[in-house]
Design an enzyme around this catalytic site. Structure first.
Site, PDB file in Angstrom:
ATOM      1  N   CYS A  47      -0.477   4.092   2.095  1.00  0.00           N
ATOM      2  CA  CYS A  47      -0.282   3.932   3.546  1.00  0.00           C
ATOM      3  C   CYS A  47       1.184   4.175   3.929  1.00  0.00           C
ATOM      4  CB  CYS A  47      -0.639   2.517   4.003  1.00  0.00           C
ATOM      5  SG  CYS A  47      -2.118   1.847   3.262  1.00  0.00           S
ATOM      6  N   ASP A  48       2.124   3.675   3.129  1.00  0.00           N
ATOM      7  CA  ASP A  48       3.514   3.602   3.591  1.00  0.00           C
ATOM      8  C   ASP A  48       4.509   4.444   2.792  1.00  0.00           C
ATOM      9  OD1 ASP A  48       2.687   1.747   5.479  1.00  0.00           O
ATOM     10  OD2 ASP A  48       2.885   0.097   4.063  1.00  0.00           O
ATOM     11  N   CYS A  93       0.826  -1.208   0.000  1.00  0.00           N
ATOM     12  CA  CYS A  93       0.000   0.000   0.000  1.00  0.00           C
ATOM     13  C   CYS A  93       0.861   1.261   0.000  1.00  0.00           C
ATOM     14  CB  CYS A  93      -0.929  -0.020   1.206  1.00  0.00           C
ATOM     15  SG  CYS A  93      -1.940   1.463   1.325  1.00  0.00           S
TER      16      CYS A  93
END
Ligand code: NDP
Length: 306
Positions: free
Chosen positions: A134-135, A131
């Protein structure tokens, strides 16, 4: 006992919820772990009709949820652990709790495919991610790579260039075998931070506590080499989430089999929609379309059979 339980909260699940709630069936939606489904992890969606300027995946899913709730759908943050579809009412287990329903709409979607190579399990969440949204933030000015040659890989790579120094896209096929759509591919190719490496398999993810690189093998010459990387993102497609239904519903290549032009499964009263039953299109709009079909078919089933 419920009239309808919907398992899953992606575009298929929420659309089924909007339609069945509006029909007065007061559906219970069991969201699963990722509320809103995997679209919540994507960035901008440019091809969902009605949003000429694009829409964030998370925002689209939040709007669908609100729309379902407005008509009386009950949305419960629960993960189903077991189902019994052998008799009606159907039973849906959430650990020790049991919910029963006269009809079930399955919209459990799909999950990220994994490489199944050494180092993957150990480094999952430690520099190895599925992701970018997300990261990506953790890789400012770092060298990273994305595995895959589809639209997801292009999208992740383009997004990651906001942070990273360089993003390499590792493709197992040749330059001519990329699955990505033309506009996504052109955008990735035009980005000077992105470099493509073709005909390579990732054979190992390197690092003890945190990713420090990968070993890649050229699948034409069998030559292996190491790439030094601070992070690795996988974008190699999805596998349908059908573990709960194995042995109870007919599956083909892991996907739930439905009747042609219908969401009906082989078990009367059980319907499947979205990516869990769709190996071919896998789009938010087609998932939403089949979610609508499932709700209408469940409605008809309840009116005729119960
Ligand atoms: P795809 O199935 O389209 O692509 C998967 C890619 O991963 C392929 O290049 C495949 O290679 C590769 N792959 C699979 N297994 C491995 C492996 N073990 N090692 C290395 N590479 C591997 O999946 P996507 O998630 O990219 O896309 C799914 C659907 O979602 C598509 O319809 C896509 O258009 C859509 N989508 C749309 C977006 C948008 O419009 N913004 C964004 C993201 C997705 P190979 O070709 O060799 O099999």
């Amino acid at each position: 006992m419920r009239r309808v339980i919907i398992i899953g909260s992606g575009p298929a699940g929420y659309t089924a919820a909007i339609y069945s709630a509006r029909a007065g069936l007061a559906p219970l939606v069991l969201t699963g772990e990722r509320i809103g489904g995997w679209l919540t992890t994507t960035t901008e969606i440019e091809n969902f009709p009605g949003f000429p300027d694009g829409v964030l995946g998370s925002e689209l899913m939040e709007q669908m949820k609100r729309q379902a709730e407005r008509f009386g759908a009950e949305i419960s943050i629960d993960t189903v652990t077991k189902v019994d579809l052998s008799k009606r009412p159907f039973q849906v287990f959430i650990n020790d709790r049991i919910e029963t329903a006269e009809s079930i709409i399955i919209a459990t979607g799909s999950s990220a495919r994994r490489l199944n190579v050494p180092g993957e399990d150990r480094l999952w969440g430690h520099g190895l991610s599925i992701c970018a949204t997300c990261d990506g933030f953790f890789f400012r000015d770092k060298d990273i790579a994305v595995v895959g040659g589809g639209d997801s890989a292009m999208e992740e790579a383009i997004f990651l260039t906001r942070f990273a120094r360089q993003v390499q896209i590792l493709v197992r096929g040749s330059e001519h075998e990329l699955r990505a759509s033309k506009p996504m591919l052109e955008r990735a190719r035009a980005n000077e931070k992105i470099e493509f490496i073709y005909n390579v398999d990732v054979v190992e993810v390197l690092g003890e506590q945190i990713v420090r690189g990968v070993t890649i093998k050229n699948n034409q010459t069998n030559e292996e080499r190491e790439l030094a990387l601070a992070g690795l993102f996988l974008a190699i497609g999805q596998v349908p989430n059908t573990q709960l239904f194995t042995g109870q519903l007919e599956l083909s290549k892991g996907y739930i089999v439905t009747d042609c032009k219908s969401t009906a499964t082989k078990v009367p009263g059980v319907f499947a929609c979205g990516d869990v039953a769709d190996w071919k299109f896998r789009q938010a709009i087609t998932a939403a379309g089949t979610g609508c079909m499932a709700a209408l078919e469940a409605q008809r089933f309840l009116a005729e059979k119960i």
